[in-house]
Scaffold this active site. Structure first.
Site, mmCIF file in Angstrom:
data_model
loop_
_atom_site.group_PDB
_atom_site.id
_atom_site.type_symbol
_atom_site.label_atom_id
_atom_site.label_comp_id
_atom_site.label_asym_id
_atom_site.label_seq_id
_atom_site.Cartn_x
_atom_site.Cartn_y
_atom_site.Cartn_z
ATOM 1 N N CYS A 97 -20.616 35.713 43.298
ATOM 2 C CA CYS A 97 -21.860 35.270 43.160
ATOM 3 C C CYS A 97 -21.699 34.112 43.655
ATOM 4 C CB CYS A 97 -22.525 35.289 41.895
ATOM 5 S SG CYS A 97 -22.842 36.738 41.295
ATOM 6 N N ARG A 138 -19.202 35.505 49.013
ATOM 7 C CA ARG A 138 -19.047 35.589 47.370
ATOM 8 C C ARG A 138 -19.829 36.916 46.774
ATOM 9 N NH1 ARG A 138 -16.787 30.922 45.253
ATOM 10 N NH2 ARG A 138 -17.432 31.717 43.351
ATOM 11 N N TRP A 193 -23.160 39.329 43.414
ATOM 12 C CA TRP A 193 -22.251 40.359 43.480
ATOM 13 C C TRP A 193 -22.629 41.022 42.282
ATOM 14 C CZ3 TRP A 193 -17.880 42.178 40.766
ATOM 15 C CH2 TRP A 193 -17.284 43.342 41.222
ATOM 16 N N ASN A 202 -23.399 32.881 37.889
ATOM 17 C CA ASN A 202 -22.200 33.366 38.256
ATOM 18 C C ASN A 202 -21.115 33.668 37.082
ATOM 19 O OD1 ASN A 202 -19.857 34.230 39.828
ATOM 20 N ND2 ASN A 202 -19.496 32.078 40.252
ATOM 21 N N GLY A 203 -20.803 34.955 36.699
ATOM 22 C CA GLY A 203 -19.877 35.156 35.791
ATOM 23 C C GLY A 203 -20.403 36.344 34.937
ATOM 24 N N GLU A 210 -0.061 45.369 52.625
ATOM 25 C CA GLU A 210 -1.086 44.383 53.002
ATOM 26 C C GLU A 210 -1.618 45.121 54.223
ATOM 27 O OE1 GLU A 210 -2.550 41.938 52.081
ATOM 28 O OE2 GLU A 210 -3.494 41.066 53.695
ATOM 29 N N LYS A 254 -5.669 45.879 54.050
ATOM 30 C CA LYS A 254 -6.369 45.516 55.249
ATOM 31 C C LYS A 254 -7.472 46.525 55.751
ATOM 32 C CE LYS A 254 -6.466 42.219 54.316
ATOM 33 N NZ LYS A 254 -6.091 41.126 53.709
ATOM 34 N N GLU A 275 -10.137 47.925 53.233
ATOM 35 C CA GLU A 275 -11.078 47.190 52.958
ATOM 36 C C GLU A 275 -12.051 47.138 54.130
ATOM 37 O OE1 GLU A 275 -10.072 42.994 50.847
ATOM 38 O OE2 GLU A 275 -8.735 43.331 52.470
ATOM 39 N N HIS A 290 9.755 60.653 48.657
ATOM 40 C CA HIS A 290 9.743 61.107 47.249
ATOM 41 C C HIS A 290 8.103 61.609 47.033
ATOM 42 C CE1 HIS A 290 13.559 60.020 46.689
ATOM 43 N NE2 HIS A 290 13.537 59.183 47.252
ATOM 44 N N LYS A 310 -15.408 37.745 48.060
ATOM 45 C CA LYS A 310 -14.258 36.866 48.170
ATOM 46 C C LYS A 310 -14.384 35.860 46.791
ATOM 47 C CE LYS A 310 -11.823 34.566 51.526
ATOM 48 N NZ LYS A 310 -11.256 35.496 51.912
HETATM 49 C C1 F6R Z 1 -7.803 40.989 50.502
HETATM 50 C C2 F6R Z 1 -8.406 40.024 49.574
HETATM 51 C C3 F6R Z 1 -8.173 40.173 48.090
HETATM 52 C C4 F6R Z 1 -7.626 38.824 47.688
HETATM 53 C C5 F6R Z 1 -7.799 38.765 46.068
HETATM 54 C C6 F6R Z 1 -7.036 37.391 45.464
HETATM 55 O O1 F6R Z 1 -8.069 40.955 51.782
HETATM 56 O O2 F6R Z 1 -8.938 38.899 50.153
HETATM 57 O O3 F6R Z 1 -7.305 41.032 47.771
HETATM 58 O O4 F6R Z 1 -6.489 38.402 48.266
HETATM 59 O O5 F6R Z 1 -9.009 38.888 45.551
HETATM 60 O O6 F6R Z 1 -7.730 36.447 45.897
HETATM 61 P P1 F6R Z 1 -7.092 34.899 45.673
HETATM 62 O O7 F6R Z 1 -6.139 34.799 46.781
HETATM 63 O O8 F6R Z 1 -8.513 33.948 46.121
HETATM 64 O O9 F6R Z 1 -6.805 34.594 44.238
#
Ligand code: F6R
Length: 611
Positions: free
Chosen positions: A2, A27, A73, A99-100, A484, A488, A491, A507, A606
């Protein structure tokens, strides 16, 4: 999660709030809303993105000098118009954004319902707002006092911004566990989840701390604790330019951020790495040198992509420093009864510096006496502030929801940290130390080179874009890079992808392999190269489609793989930084080919400030 924005001052509030919300949309983007104070309270809100709200209220009376705005969010209640913030109180006199998560909202709601309150939304926010109003009415106190009393009785995390129609130029704000920045202008104040909404107006900001309450007026900022004692606001100067949060000619932030990596890695190394002199300068380590030299164990706490950076660090630190390393998901660490001993060092890795799980996990470890070393991108963020020492990654603002440039900067910092400790502990030979310093210094240039063949990845993406599944395999330092790559792709393209250690594939996951399954091998030259080549053979024998990320000069792998992408040659400790970039590009181009909004993929946000 948010985004929140507020403004009070002589300018028109609405355009500032809308522009700020667009910058904070990373966010969350389930719904948008604004509340404006101008001879009464006007609230406009709608399911969907900021631009949709903007279009829907063209022609309405948007004139105001004080207002608040929210991009959501969803937590409590589906994304909808009625669950969108701001919420208004029963009397209609108060509007609030949040937010929260208010964890005891159900109990509060029950109590209020017994008193005759009815709710227009499913949100915890509306409950908190009415709880505040109820206290104000029953205690015959002012709004500030009511907020203070209410916040002492709620559990959970919040940033709230609250306005009242009988106090037309005041915003009351409070925080616990979610971020809040107040920009200080001349006769005006700006509020935001981060500093981006205020960048073009002021560089002077105050980071509000947990359990602080701010009374914000155009020419006044009063900061208090929940005990009603005044606190002197600590004004910090922002070191960020507007260009850093704009797309700069790229179609998407994600692509811009991928292509920025030569300069972000360079910025991360700058001032720290001097290969010629054989020096790494990191005050966060020097200031705690004895702790690092004598550490019994390093526990790395992180989430998502940052957790993957932690896994790479585990391999590097154990190899170079001979210190045992454990890598923990913050969300798991915080809810068990972890053993943290004297002499343990906690590394907290976070791009945003606000991830709720990581923040609470390190608070818990700190209580147990651990030293916290923060590896954080956002300057002044909560994790950076509660760490005992640390190193910023200096990757600049990362706006695309998927983490890209922050990851490679984390790897660069963690490699320097490992080298510095190893040198101090004398667990690395002079020759290897020197070699790795020079190799590290060359990374920005090598990234520049490999990005030149981004079109090769684009073609591979076109070929495999319709696959419903994908497997990513790697060994050793490249195993976390496989994880990773899979994250990616999930997502950004919504393709189901799994990352696995290449040998572990036998396995179980090998059962998935058929002629339709793309298997991405992160197979740069390293000590296990022959082993991974055997794993490629095993996939080919089952007709899987092999996409291999390999080192220039590798002549064997191309004869086995269906598609290859070359990265410049590098030491195996350095290679993950290079190998990760084609995987970022792969997810980007697959996402684009499938029509996904890559900067804002569905359901994600994010800066995950809720548990
Ligand atoms: C993946 C991604 C998330 C963040 C995770 C941790 O692309 O962006 O998996 O890596 O939410 O976020 P931070 O690094 O901000 O603690």
């Amino acid at each position: 999660m948010c985004g929140i924005v507020g403004y009070t001052g002589p300018r028109e509030a609405y355009p500032i709030i809308i522009k700020g919300l667009k910058r904070l949309e990373y966010r969350g983007y389930d719904s948008t809303g604004v509340a404006l104070l101008n001879s009464g309270l006007k609230v406009y809100k709608k399911k969907g993105r900021v631009a949709e709200l903007e279009d829907s209220i063209v022609g309405k009376d948007l004139h105001a000098h004080t207002g608040i705005g929210h991009t959501r969010w969803a937590t409590h209640g589906e994304p909808s118009d009625r669950n969108a913030h701001p919420h208004t109180s029963r009397s209609g006199k108060l509007a609030m954004i949040h937010n929260g998560i208010i964890e005891n909202y159900a109990q509060l709601k029950q109590d209020l319902t017994k008193k005759g309150y009815q709710f227009k939304s499913d949100t915890d926010t509306e409950v908190l707002l009415n709880f505040i109003e109820d206290i104000k009415e029953n205690n015959q106190c002012n709004l500030e006092e009511a907020v203070r009393i209410a916040l002492k009785r709620v559990t959970g995390a919040y940033v709230i911004l609250l306005i009242a129609n009988d106090d037309p130029d005041t915003i009351i704000a409070a925080r616990k566990g979610s971020p809040l920045v107040i920009g200080v202008g001349k006769g005006e104040h700006f509020l935001g989840s981060d500093a981006s909404p205020m960048l073009e107006y002021t560089k002077e900001v105050v980071y509000v701390n947990d359990y602080e309450l701010a009374i914000v007026r155009p020419d006044e900022l009063i900061l208090k604790n929940l005990g009603n004692e005044k606190i002197t606001p600590f004004v910090t100067k922002l070191d960020m330019e507007l260009a850093a949060i704009e797309k700069g000619g790229y179609d998407h932030f994600m692509l811009k951020e991928i292509f920025e990596q030569p300069s972000t890695i360079h910025d991360c190394l700058r001032g720290r790495l001097d290969a010629e002199a054989g020096l790494i300068t990191m005050s966060g380590i020097t200031n705690n040198l004895e702790h690092f030299k004598n550490a019994n164990r390093i526990i790395i706490i992180a989430c998502g992509t940052s957790w993957h950076a932690g896994l790479v660090a585990e391999y590097i630190i154990e190899e170079l420093c001979r210190i045992p390393v454990e890598v923990e998901y913050a969300s798991e660490f915080r809810y068990r009864n972890p053993i943290v001993n004297k002499g343990d060092i906690i590394f907290a890795i976070s791009q945003s510096g606000e991830t709720a799980d990581t923040l609470v996990a390190i608070e818990k470890a700190k209580e147990q006496g651990a030293i916290i070393f923060g590896i954080v991108n956002v300057v002044g963020s909560s994790i950076a502030r509660i760490s005992d020492g640390g190193a910023y990654t200096h990757a600049g603002p990362e706006i695309g929801v998927a983490s890209t440039k922050a990851f490679t900067a984390q790897l660069a910092v963690l490699t320097m940290v490992a080298l510095k400790i190893a040198k101090e502990k004398n667990t690395i030979s002079e020759a290897l130390y020197k070699e790795l310093l020079f190799e590290l210094a060359e990374v920005p240039e090598k990234v520049e080179v490999l990005l030149k063949s981004a079109d090769t990845i684009k073609a591979i993406a076109e070929k495999y874009k319709d696959s419903p599944n994908a497997l990513f395999l790697g060994r050793g330092y490249n195993f976390p890079i496989a994880l990773e790559g899979a994250l990616k792709l999930k997502e950004i393209s919504y393709i189901h992808a799994e990352g696995y250690p290449a040998a572990e594939m036998k396995h179980g996951p090998i059962a998935l392999v058929d002629e339709n399954l793309p298997v991405v091998f992160v197979a740069t030259k390293d000590s296990y190269h022959e082993k991974i080549v055997s794993n490629i053979q095993e996939i080919k024998a089952r007709k899987g489609k092999v996409i291999a990320i390999i080192t220039e000069g590798d002549e064997t792998t191309p004869t086995l793989a269906d598609d290859v992408y070359y990265v410049p040659s590098a030491h195996e400790i350095i290679a993950p930084m290079l190998a990760t970039i084609p995987l970022q590009l792969l997810s980007y181009y697959v996402g684009i080919a499938k029509g996904v909004d890559v900067d804002k993929p569905r359901n994600l946000a994010k800066s995950v400030t809720v548990e």
